[in-house]
Scaffold this active site. Structure first.
Site, short mmCIF file in Angstrom:
data_model
loop_
_atom_site.label_atom_id
_atom_site.label_comp_id
_atom_site.label_asym_id
_atom_site.label_seq_id
_atom_site.Cartn_x
_atom_site.Cartn_y
_atom_site.Cartn_z
N LYS B 99 0.95 -1.10 0.18
CA LYS B 99 -0.23 0.35 -0.21
C LYS B 99 1.13 1.37 -0.07
CE LYS B 99 -2.99 2.19 3.84
NZ LYS B 99 -3.06 3.36 2.47
N ASN B 208 -9.64 2.13 8.78
CA ASN B 208 -8.82 1.91 9.64
C ASN B 208 -9.59 2.67 10.79
OD1 ASN B 208 -5.12 0.76 10.61
ND2 ASN B 208 -7.08 1.45 12.43
#
Lengths: 70, 260
Positions: B99, B208
């Site tokens: 990522k 997240n």
């Protein structure tokens, strides 16, 4: 004579001839999911036993940590 | 209903929700939340080992047989730092996925797109499966695709802001601009935000804080799983058009005559 290096930002003294493998053992660092860079270059796991640390080397030892984004 | 899998770097995933590993109150709650989310990919940061290296590892709480690790380059401000971090992650045994984040500014955490494109090109050439976090800019996304990105991950809103999908029109244009998967990364605050991203036609959502920061992280993880599935189904089902005035859904024929 000992060799002065910096590990994860902290100064440290090791015996001459200490390898990356020796350093990891000394610091009690698990090998699994750990990576090492010496002077900004990634050290392949296969060379841990042969890469000897020299005076002034900057060593980074990393592992995965909790995180999502910056 | 029939649906295709999410394909990234030749690997297939049933779940379209990708979750993080940061900010949880405890690692046990993180593990439970991961379970409840149904996610198959979890992102992790790469950081210095605490020395001596006797501390517990986050990987004691992630079943790496079940979850694909997605190391991130969070905290990197140049292409060079991001590339080196990706190499470290791969050497550590975290696989080829990355990522990719190259941050341009500490206050907004918006990406530095020129550096991001450069890092994408370098890492894609080296065989990484590059998943870049980028602006909701169709041109940037097209350039990332051209540079070899396996998907593009435009932000819905700033990282950790919980503001939702602030520019759904740009996300729509991105979906028309690129052929690689589009995964909304950052900005989701609650379940409806995730559903909106999926209803727009996005291929996935990464989050997240929305889960880890919720009062009940495990319940929110479940909510996000359902929202991503609901949004995806609604997209596949094909929503009705929007109209300003009412359209009756009962027949006009056959009304009784009540006139006296």
């Amino acid at each position: 004579m000992s060799v002065q290096i910096v590990v994860n930002g902290k100064p440290m003294e090791v015996e001459p001839g200490t390898t990356v493998d020796g350093l990891l053992t000394l610091l009690n660092v698990k090998r699994e999911y750990t990576a090492v860079a010496v002077n900004r270059e990634v050290t392949p796991k296969s060379t841990y036993g042969s890469v000897t640390l020299s005076e002034g080397d900057k060593v980074e030892i990393v592992r995965p940590m909790g995180g999502g984004a910056s | 209903m029939y649906d295709t899998n999410l394909v990234l770097g030749g690997k297939e995933f049933t779940s379209r929700l990708i979750v993080g590993t940061g900010k949880y109150s405890t690692l046990d709650i993180m593990r439970e939340a991961h379970e409840a989310s149904g996610a198959e990919i979890v992102t992790v940061a790469v950081r210095r080992v605490s020395l001596p290296g006797t501390g517990e590892s986050i990987l004691d709480f992630i079943d790496t047989k079940r979850f694909t690790l997605l190391p991130n380059t969070a905290g990197c401000y140049t292409a060079d730092e991001a590339v080196r971090t990706a190499y470290l992650a791969r050497e550590a045994g975290m696989g080829d996925f990355v990522k990719l984040e190259v941050i341009g500014d500490q206050r907004t955490l918006f990406p530095d797109v020129p550096e991001l494109i450069e890092a994408t090109r370098t890492l894609a050439r080296e065989g990484f499966i590059v998943m870049p976090y980028t602006n909701d800019d169709p041109i940037a996304c097209r350039k990332l695709q051209d540079a070899g990105a396996a998907c593009v991950m435009p932000l819905g809103a700033p990282i950790g802001s919980g503001l939702g999908i602030r520019n759904p029109y740009n996300i729509k244009i991105i979906l028309e601009t690129v052929t690689v998967p589009v995964i909304v990364d950052a900005g989701v605050g609650t379940a409806s935000d995730a559903a909106i991203a999926m209803e727009l036609g996005c291929d996935g959502v990464l989050m997240n804080t929305a889960i880890a920061g919720a009062q009940d992280a495990v319940a929110m993880a479940k909510a996000m799983k359902l929202a991503v599935e609901a949004g995806r189904l609604a997209f596949k089902a094909g929503r009705i058009g929007k109209k300003l005035y009412a359209t009756a859904s009962s027949p006009l024929e056959g009304l009784p005559d009540w006139t006296s």
